[in-house]
Design an enzyme around this catalytic site. Structure first.
Site, PDB file in Angstrom:
ATOM      1  CD  GLN A   1      -2.100   1.176   2.887  1.00  0.00           C
ATOM      2  OE1 GLN A   1      -1.926  -0.124   3.702  1.00  0.00           O
ATOM      3  NE2 GLN A   1      -3.059   2.203   3.071  1.00  0.00           N
TER       4      GLN A   1
ATOM      5  CB  SER B   1       2.562   6.724   4.249  1.00  0.00           C
ATOM      6  OG  SER B   1       1.414   6.685   5.212  1.00  0.00           O
TER       7      SER B   1
ATOM      8  CB  SER C   1       4.135  -3.008   5.305  1.00  0.00           C
ATOM      9  OG  SER C   1       4.147  -2.027   6.625  1.00  0.00           O
TER      10      SER C   1
ATOM     11  CD  GLU D   1      -4.628  -0.015   6.629  1.00  0.00           C
ATOM     12  OE1 GLU D   1      -4.795   0.608   5.512  1.00  0.00           O
ATOM     13  OE2 GLU D   1      -3.369  -0.361   6.902  1.00  0.00           O
TER      14      GLU D   1
ATOM     15  CD  GLU E   1      -2.368  10.756  18.776  1.00  0.00           C
ATOM     16  OE1 GLU E   1      -2.692   9.876  17.787  1.00  0.00           O
ATOM     17  OE2 GLU E   1      -2.656   9.968  19.545  1.00  0.00           O
TER      18      GLU E   1
END
Ligand SMILES: Cc1cc2nc3c(=O)[nH]c(=O)nc-3n(C[C@H](O)[C@H](O)[C@H](O)COP(=O)(O)OP(=O)(O)OC[C@H]3O[C@@H](n4cnc5c(N)ncnc54)[C@H](O)[C@@H]3O)c2cc1C
Length: 396
Positions: A123, A126, A158, A241, A361
């Protein structure tokens, strides 16, 4: 399933992985990655569609409804199913997202290979300045006829080191507001212009990498969803996910005695009242997660896509992992500091659970806004062209 189908599944599992014994499997690949065990299991389950039962039969599943998928999962609890971490992005995130947003051609090209363990996906979302603020992605994709050229940098990817494909969010319209100028692509990880550099984590693993894209070419047939529709595809994938995406198969069944409780009992600590109290609190939390999964399952049975309840499961799943590793470390005493103790890697992995897949968060923000109806965060850049908005810590 019919008794004959149960027999078939039993035969497949006995022939491929065998009954569950005292051996341990890794969790989320922590402590090593074993590609072969997962591939062998998926290859064996592929003919009956047992690996991804809820997928359509022609794509590698068996058209199982949520009840049948849950039955298969419960059945598997007695067998030594390997840690499918390397295959997880494909099975639990990319596959379900392709069913919603992929073309028929893409589903045929990619999903059977995922189901059989022949293709591993990573994926590529990021970036250094786009984590929680994912819509800030700056990897660019420029179109030239039927091809796209991708340039930029991903990070924390990852499985990139051994993946065949990456699902990659890129910016195709810098002049549009940030959520509207994104498009999703499938990128071959061995394509020219893709440079994967592994990073080492605190637990000693090197599961994630920086990925540099330099004029990496992607055919338009590997674009997933509409041009400019990448945010919709990304949020669908993230919902899968966070929900663990295996909503049709609740993890904790009444028959599944948690292995961490075995560990405590074997260590002779079942008589320690403080640890018993902590173990009970953890067991209750896991039960709450299970009931949330069952609610998500009912949602799916009603034909709805996963929603913000996935954030609740993600949040509590991370808390459960941390409590479990702390409990076992407390039980192990000084031995917990030894690197050859089996809980050591999990203990060092636990903090990452609150970061990967979106931080605690961010899950709380989603729950606050979308479940509790609290006022939203100020989002001053939502309608501003991305190219002129302030990005990350630096002015653009
Ligand atoms: C083990 C691991 C595996 C990962 N694998 C992948 C992968 O395969 N693919 C991929 O694309 N990414 C992956 N990631 C990246 C992960 O998704 C990001 O790290 C995560 O989304 C947080 O982004 P960031 O690290 O940039 O932190 P930042 O977004 O910079 O956040 C820093 C801190 O600020 C807080 N914060 C930020 N915004 C807000 C807000 N609006 N309200 C309140 N607090 C806020 C965050 O909660 C955090 O505590 C992985 C991360 C880890 C740890």
């Amino acid at each position: 399933m019919t008794p004959a189908e149960d027999d078939e599944l039993r035969r497949v599992l006995e022939g491929s992985v065998g009954r569950r014994g005292s051996e341990r499997t890794t969790t989320l690949g922590a402590g090593g990655f074993d590609l072969d065990a997962g591939r062998g299991y998926l290859a064996a389950t592929r003919p009956g569609g047992f690996g991804v039962p809820s997928w359509p039969r022609h794509l590698g599943g068996r058209d199982a409804d949520p009840d049948e998928a849950a039955h298969i999962k419960a059945f598997q609890a007695d067998f030594a199913i390997p840690d499918l971490y390397p295959y997880r992005v494909g099975m639990r995130m990319v596959g379900p997202t392709l069913l919603e947003h992929g073309t028929t051609d893409q589903q045929w090209r990619w999903m059977p290979a995922i189901a059989a363990g022949d293709a591993i996906w990573c994926q590529m979302f990021s970036e250094p300045e786009a984590g929680s603020d994912l819509a800030n992605v700056s990897t660019s994709a420029r179109r030239d006829g039927d091809l796209w050229s991708l340039d930029g940098q991903k990070v924390w990817t990852s499985r990139a080191e051994y993946a065949t494909w990456g699902i990659c969010l890129a910016r195709t319209a810098p002049e549009a507001p940030k959520h509207r100028g994104l498009t999703m692509f499938a990128v071959r990880m061995d394509a020219p212009g893709i440079d994967v550099r592994p990073l080492t984590q605190i637990n000693g693993d090197a599961h994630f990498s920086e990925v540099f894209l330099t004029a990496a070419t992607v055919p338009d047939t590997d674009r997933i969803g509409d041009v400019g529709g990448g945010w919709r595809v990304a949020t669908a994938l993230l919902a899968h996910e966070r929900a663990g995406a295996d909503r049709s198969a609740p993890k904790v069944g009444p028959s599944a005695w948690p292995t961490w409780l075995d560990d405590l009992v074997q260590a002779g600590l079942s008589s320690d009242r403080v640890l018993r109290d902590r173990a009970m609190a953890l067991y209750c939390l896991d039960e709450a997660i299970r009931f949330t999964e069952l609610r998500a399952l009912a949602n799916e049975q009603a034909g709805r896509q996963p929603g913000p309840e996935g954030s609740g499961m993600k949040l509590h799943g991370a808390r459960s992992f941390k409590l479990r590793s702390e409990l076992l470390a407390a039980g192990a005493g000084a031995a917990a500091m030894l690197t050859d103790w089996h809980g050591h890697v999990d203990f060092l992995t636990a903090p990452s659970m609150s970061i990967r897949g979106g931080t605690d968060e961010i899950q709380r923000n989603i729950l606050g806004e979308r479940v509790l109806g609290l006022p939203g965060e100020p989002r001053v850049d939502r309608d501003v062209p991305w190219s002129v908005s302030r990005r990350g810590a630096r002015p653009s």
